[in-house]
Scaffold this active site. Structure first.
Site, PDB file in Angstrom:
ATOM      1  CG  HIS A  99      30.061  76.349  69.239  1.00  0.00           C
ATOM      2  ND1 HIS A  99      28.987  77.191  69.003  1.00  0.00           N
ATOM      3  CD2 HIS A  99      30.831  76.411  68.131  1.00  0.00           C
ATOM      4  CE1 HIS A  99      29.105  77.729  67.803  1.00  0.00           C
ATOM      5  NE2 HIS A  99      30.230  77.285  67.254  1.00  0.00           N
ATOM      6  CG  HIS A 101      35.422  76.323  67.045  1.00  0.00           C
ATOM      7  ND1 HIS A 101      34.950  75.609  65.965  1.00  0.00           N
ATOM      8  CD2 HIS A 101      34.551  77.340  67.247  1.00  0.00           C
ATOM      9  CE1 HIS A 101      33.843  76.182  65.524  1.00  0.00           C
ATOM     10  NE2 HIS A 101      33.578  77.232  66.295  1.00  0.00           N
TER      11      HIS A 101
END
Length: 113
Positions: A99, A101
């Site tokens: 992921h 950010h």
């Protein structure tokens, strides 16, 4: 899909999230514990445990370009934003699903921590 992965469950709509982007390859949603006024997580729909496991250059580019598009959409592109990928527990990766950010909406210092 990894059965115990919370991000896989979000990508597969088994768990709801405050989504800001979705296509066949990428999902982005607001972080439930934001570290900035804008804090969005950008994930691949397919389960990839970390940056070390990413093999698809096209998907890598799509994740980054999605973050850039979201910065424009969320109106943080003019003031600046940060894109961070934590890889491994020592770097702060708490969910074993790749992921990015996307952080913005405030001034940020360097080094980050």
């Amino acid at each position: 899909m990894a059965e115990d992965c919370i991000f896989c469950k979000i990508a597969n709509k088994e768990i709801s999230a405050d989504e800001v982007w979705r296509d066949q390859d990428v999902v982005a949603f607001r972080d439930i514990n934001p570290m900035a006024p804008v804090h969005v997580l950008v994930i691949p729909v397919s389960h990839i445990a970390s940056l070390d496991q990413l093999q698809d250059q096209s998907l890598a580019g799509k994740l980054i370009l999605t973050a850039s598009e979201l910065a424009r959409k969320l109106d943080i592109d003019d003031s600046g934003y940060r894109v961070v990928i934590n890889t491994g527990p020592e770097a702060g990766q708490s969910v074993n699903h790749l992921h990015l950010h996307l952080l913005g909406g405030r001034s940020m210092s360097w080094p980050p921590g």
